[in-house]
Design an enzyme around this catalytic site. Structure first.
Site, PDB file in Angstrom:
ATOM      1  N   LYS A 105      48.033  44.093  38.519  1.00  0.00           N
ATOM      2  CA  LYS A 105      47.028  44.526  39.496  1.00  0.00           C
ATOM      3  C   LYS A 105      47.350  45.950  39.897  1.00  0.00           C
ATOM      4  O   LYS A 105      48.520  46.354  39.879  1.00  0.00           O
ATOM      5  CB  LYS A 105      47.073  43.635  40.742  1.00  0.00           C
ATOM      6  CG  LYS A 105      45.802  43.650  41.540  1.00  0.00           C
ATOM      7  CD  LYS A 105      44.802  42.762  40.859  1.00  0.00           C
ATOM      8  CE  LYS A 105      43.532  42.561  41.601  1.00  0.00           C
ATOM      9  NZ  LYS A 105      42.789  41.438  41.010  1.00  0.00           N
TER      10      LYS A 105
HETATM   11  N1  GLU Z   1      39.597  42.040  39.177  1.00  0.00           N
HETATM   12  C1  GLU Z   1      39.195  40.871  38.481  1.00  0.00           C
HETATM   13  C2  GLU Z   1      40.063  39.695  38.829  1.00  0.00           C
HETATM   14  O1  GLU Z   1      40.686  39.662  39.870  1.00  0.00           O
HETATM   15  C3  GLU Z   1      39.058  41.104  36.972  1.00  0.00           C
HETATM   16  C4  GLU Z   1      40.305  41.495  36.269  1.00  0.00           C
HETATM   17  C5  GLU Z   1      40.067  41.877  34.812  1.00  0.00           C
HETATM   18  O2  GLU Z   1      38.953  41.803  34.352  1.00  0.00           O
HETATM   19  O3  GLU Z   1      41.051  42.256  34.168  1.00  0.00           O
HETATM   20  O4  GLU Z   1      40.118  38.716  38.137  1.00  0.00           O
END
Ligand code: GLU
Length: 415
Positions: A105
């Site tokens: 993240k």
């Molecule tokens: N931000 C989204 C999540 O929390 C998508 C992450 C992604 O597509 O890599 O799942």
């Protein structure tokens, strides 16, 4: 709940899961910590000519099942603990839907609403350059999250590509279609959430056509859920955004609400609706409640007043652990974030595959493959839930953590 507690909650959930699946204590120890945390300073030229230094993070929790994957959020309240907790959630999420990724993240402490387009672009480009030493199509692939758009993903792709000297579409997902984005990515989180919500309704023997739905948050995920669940003829009776909520017992015309919000900046004031607070919205009687905004909105203070029969967590971490226990005690079926919002990362996976192969799929193919993955994952989790007599979050954790543990076991410890 304070942000710091989000990491405690993630560790607590891991501990409960470890006990339940009798996780090897050495592997449990390894899973408690992120593999890498990078903190960067992002000096940014502001429109008035001055330089402002923002703080950014990229945390890679685990890459045992494949490259790390996870979004980037822009928010004034971002902390390292929060990003670490969310990176850990991504590890389990990718494993629950069984896509070959680990979890990561990123976040930048900023308020994008207070930045001009130019400032946002310069901040994004410098942040990308700073985290460029640990991201890459076979290392760690960022994506959209809270307040980051496909335009931002396009700048990330361009900056990384300029730094390495050639175009690298596989470095990021959620990109515009013209540079290797995938059809269906933008509504994928909402679409995946609708697929599992329909399965949850079936499980609870509720006819979707007679179901009432309440949605908290009308951004990317929330508005897509509204649109797609209304297509199934469910009745969306209330929606909200950061300014408050609107309610109409007979159901809202969700497409008109989307247009209205686009025009006026908020859902508030939508003709024929009654204004309610976000708090009132959460406690409305309904069949499906979809928290699609930020974390920690259902807490031990309001959990006992929740009247929904099913909650599908489109946001990450909207329910605190204490609230989760109260809801489980009341018989509410909570479809946890690592399952309910995994449609986003699943179509990100499809986008990455398409970008690497330079061969692109139709929207029907994307949606069909997404449905298969979401429905299978829902049924896998239900099987664990029934066999182990646990709530759905613990069942999903048992499945996800178990898969990562198996990868860790066969890979062994280096050196
Ligand atoms: N931000 C989204 C999540 O929390 C998508 C992450 C992604 O597509 O890599 O799942």
């Amino acid at each position: 709940m304070k942000k710091e507690n989000m990491l405690n909650a993630a560790l607590k959930n891991l501990e409960l899961t470890a006990e339940k699946i009798r996780l090897d204590p050495d592997i449990h120890e390894k899973f408690k910590y992120p593999k890498r945390c990078l903190i960067v300073s992002i000096p940014t030229r502001m429109d008035d000519g001055s330089i402002r230094v923002f703080t950014g993070y990229r945390v890679q929790h685990n890459m045992e099942r494949g490259p790390c994957k996870g979004g980037i959020r822009y928010h004034p309240d971002v902390t390292l603990d929060e990003v670490t907790a969310l990176a850990m959630l991504m590890t389990w999420k990718c494993a629950v839907v069984n896509i070959p990724y680990g979890g990561a993240k990123g976040g930048v402490v900023c308020d994008p609403k207070k930045l001009s387009g130019g400032e946002l672009e310069r901040l994004t480009r410098r942040y990308t350059s700073e985290i460029g030493i640990i991201i890459g199509p076979d290392k760690d692939i960022p994506a959209p999250d809270v307040n980051t758009t496909s335009e931002v993903m396009g700048w990330i792709m361009d900056t990384y590509s300029m730094n390495v000297g050639h175009s690298v579409p596989g470095v990021v997902t959620g990109k515009p279609l013209s540079i290797g984005g995938s059809k269906g990515r933008w509504e994928a989180t909402g679409r995946g959430c609708v697929y599992v919500s329909l399965e949850a309704l079936k499980y609870k023997k509720i006819d979707p056509k007679k179901a009432t739905v309440v949605i908290q948050g009308y951004g990317n995920a929330g508005s897509a859920v509204a649109r797609l669940i209304a297509k199934e003829q469910a009745r969306v009776i209330a929606v909200s955004d950061s300014r408050g909520g609107i309610y109409r017992k007979e159901g809202l015309d969700v497409n008109k609400v989307i247009e209205f919000k686009k025009r006026t900046g908020s859902v508030i004031g939508f003709p024929g609706s009654k204004k309610i607070s976000n708090e009132e919205l959460l406690t409305l009687p309904c069949d499906v409640l979809v928290p699609a905004a930020l974390e920690n909105v259902i807490t031990k203070e309001n959990a006992s007043r929740i009247k929904a029969r099913i909650i599908s967590e489109a946001a990450n971490g909207p329910i605190t652990p204490e609230a989760g226990e109260i809801l489980h005690g009341k018989g509410v079926l909570v479809v946890p974030d690592i399952l309910a919002n995994a449609g986003g990362v699943t179509v990100s996976y499809f986008e990455w595959v398409q970008s690497l192969q330079a061969y692109f799929w139709s929207e029907e193919e994307v949606n069909q493959k997404l449905k298969k993955i979401m429905v299978n994952a829902f049924n896998d989790v239900v099987r664990v839930m029934e066999k182990e007599k646990v709530d759905m979050r613990l069942a999903a954790m048992m499945l996800g953590v178990g898969r990562v543990a198996e990868a860790a076991r066969v890979r062994g410890l280096y050196p």
